[in-house]
Write an enzyme that holds these catalytic residues in place. Sequence first.
Site, PDB file in Angstrom:
ATOM      1  N   GLU A   1       1.832  -0.464  -4.982  1.00 54.46           N
ATOM      2  CA  GLU A   1       0.839   0.540  -5.326  1.00 54.46           C
ATOM      3  C   GLU A   1       1.564   1.877  -5.304  1.00 54.46           C
ATOM      4  O   GLU A   1       1.848   2.417  -4.252  1.00 54.46           O
ATOM      5  CB  GLU A   1      -0.316   0.567  -4.320  1.00 54.46           C
TER       6      GLU A   1
ATOM      7  N   ASP B   1       0.837  -1.196   0.000  1.00 51.90           N
ATOM      8  CA  ASP B   1       0.000   0.000   0.000  1.00 51.90           C
ATOM      9  C   ASP B   1       0.879   1.256   0.000  1.00 51.90           C
ATOM     10  O   ASP B   1       1.865   1.333   0.738  1.00 51.90           O
ATOM     11  CB  ASP B   1      -0.862  -0.022   1.269  1.00 51.90           C
TER      12      ASP B   1
HETATM   13  C1  GLC Z   1      -4.189   3.040  -0.814  1.00 53.18           C
HETATM   14  C2  GLC Z   1      -5.431   2.197  -0.705  1.00 53.18           C
HETATM   15  C3  GLC Z   1      -6.559   3.084  -0.275  1.00 53.18           C
HETATM   16  C4  GLC Z   1      -6.223   3.681   1.069  1.00 53.18           C
HETATM   17  C5  GLC Z   1      -4.890   4.418   1.029  1.00 53.18           C
HETATM   18  C6  GLC Z   1      -4.378   4.740   2.398  1.00 53.18           C
HETATM   19  O1  GLC Z   1      -4.280   3.985  -1.804  1.00 53.18           O
HETATM   20  O2  GLC Z   1      -5.684   1.548  -1.917  1.00 53.18           O
HETATM   21  O3  GLC Z   1      -7.780   2.410  -0.241  1.00 53.18           O
HETATM   22  O4  GLC Z   1      -7.224   4.589   1.446  1.00 53.18           O
HETATM   23  O5  GLC Z   1      -3.898   3.622   0.427  1.00 53.18           O
HETATM   24  O6  GLC Z   1      -3.935   3.585   3.051  1.00 53.18           O
END
Ligand code: GLC
Length: 531
Positions: free
Chosen positions: A266, A214
Site C-alpha cells: 500500500e 500497510d
Molecule cells: C492504511 C490503512 C488505513 C490506516 C492507515 C494507518 O492507509 O489502509 O486504514 O488508517 O494505513 O495504519
Amino acid sequence: MSVAPERGQLSEASAPWWRDAVCYEVYVRSFADSDGDGVGDLPGVTSRLPYLHDLGVDAVWLTPFYPSPLRDAGYDVTDHRDVDRRLGTLADFDGLLAAAHRLGLRVIVDVVPNHTSSEHPWFQAALADRAGGPARARYHFRDGRGRGGARPPNNWQSRFGGPAWTRVGDGQWYLHLFDAAQPDLDWQHPDVRADFERTLRWWLDRGVDGFRIDVAHGLCKAAGLPDWRPGAADHPAWDQPEVHEIYRDWHRTLGGYAGDRMAVAEAWVRPPARMARYLRPDELQQAFNFAWLQAPWSATAFRGVIEATYDAVDPAGASPTWVLSNHDVVRTVTRYGDGAVGPARARAALLVMLMLPGSAYLYQGEELGLPQAYVAPGARRDPTWLRGGGVGRDGCRVPVPWAGGEPPYGFSPPGAAEPWLPQPPDWARLTVAAELGEPGSMLSFVRAALAARREHCRRLGSRVALGRSRPGLLVVDRAPGLTCVLNSGSRARPLPRYADPAGLLICSSNAAAVAGGRIPPNTAAWFQAAG
Ligand code: GLC
C-alpha cells in the site's frame, strides 16, 4: 501448516497465481459476526468463504485482526503474532486458512510495519524510559524546538490531521504520521527489522499466501527528520530510497518458502513510475495502483490511467494491479454520482477493470453496489473524522448486509448486540440474499463478470492496445480477439467498427441496445472477434 492447492484454471499457466488473481478485501470487523457481539470475526469469515468461492474470486485479503485497542480500527497493533480475542483465536485463524485452501482460495494478511499501537509493550517501555534511553530508540523520540522545547521537532503533519508529533511527560516528542495512538517505528533499529522478520515467518509458517503491507512507503524517513519545505515535490517522511532495502530483505524471506508467496504494497505514491520502484524484480510482487480510484468518471481519464500504468510497470517486468475501492475511500457507487448513474458507472468501470491484464482487487460490498452509508456523527469511530483530518471513512466500513429486511441484515445472529457501526434502514434490497435472487442485480452482474473473466481472459496475452482517444469513449483491445468498449458520456454512441455486436460477451447495462449496434451511456461491454 496449510498449503494452497492449485486451482484448475490456474494450473495451465506457468505464471505465479497472483499475476492475474482477483483478490477480495475482507474488512474483518464488518464482514460476519459469528458470536453476536456486533463485531465481525474470524469464524464469521470462515462461515462465509463458500460465498466468496461462489462469487468467483481467487484470493482473500484480511484486514488486521490482531490485538488492538482500536484507535484506528485495528491498524494500531499491540501484538502482530496473535488474534484479538474479540475476533477469535489463532486456532480460528488456522481453521479459516485451511477452509479457504480447501476451496482453492488464497489468503493474504495485513501487516502494519510503519507503527505500533501506543499500548504495544515496546511503546510502553519507551514511555517509561528516560530521554535518549534504549527503549526510546525503537521509535522517533526527539526534543522539541523553541523555548523549553515547546514546539514540535519539525513541521510534519499527521495524515489524520494536526501535527505529527505528541509530547510526553518528560517534555520529549514522538512522531506519529497517523493517530497519536500509532507511534512510528524507527526502521534503522535492528530490533524493529528482526521482529518483523519474525512476524512474516510466523504467518508464512502457518501457510498464508501473502501480505498486504500497510503504509509501505512510510517506513523510512529522511535522515535528520528535516522540515518539509512547502511546495517541494518530495516529502521527507514518505517514499525514501532506503525503504527499498527493506523490501529486498522481505523478497528473500518470501522466496525461501514454496508456493509463490507474495506481498502487495500500500504505497500512495505518484506518479506510477514511483510505484513501479516497489515492483523491481528483487522487491515486492505487487503494489496497489490507486490512480484509477483517484480518477474522475471519464473515459479519457481512465485511458490515461491505463496507459500510464503499463508504461510504468512494463519496464520493471511487473504486472499491474487495479483497484476501484477499499476501506479508506468513498464507495465507488457514491463517487461516481449516486442515484441511478452511480451503480451503472460502477458496473461499467468494473467490467473494464476485469478485462485488463494484471490482478484486480475488490472491496467487500462492492459486489453488492453498496453506496457510502451515512453514519451519524455520534456513531463515528474513524480517527480521521475525530481528528478533523477528513470526511471520515466509517461510511464505507458499515457491516455487510447478508439477508432480511432490517438491521443487522444477517450480519449477526438473532438477539445479538447492535453492529459496531449502524447499518442504514433502507438496505433490504442490497442484501446478498435479495441480490442473489435478482438476475439484474449488481451481485448477479459481478458473478457473471468474474465468470466471463475466467472463461475469456485467462488465456489472452498480457498486452492491451488502446483505441484512438475520443471524448466519452474508451476502447481496449486484448489480443487475441477481446475488445472492451466503455461509453462514459451521456448519450448512446454507435459501436466502433471492430466491436462486433454479434460477438457480445457481456454488457454492464442494456444488452439489447448493444446488440443493435449502439453502446448506451454509462455502459461497458466485451466483444469477441469473429473467427
Ligand atoms: C492504511 C490503512 C488505513 C490506516 C492507515 C494507518 O492507509 O489502509 O486504514 O488508517 O494505513 O495504519
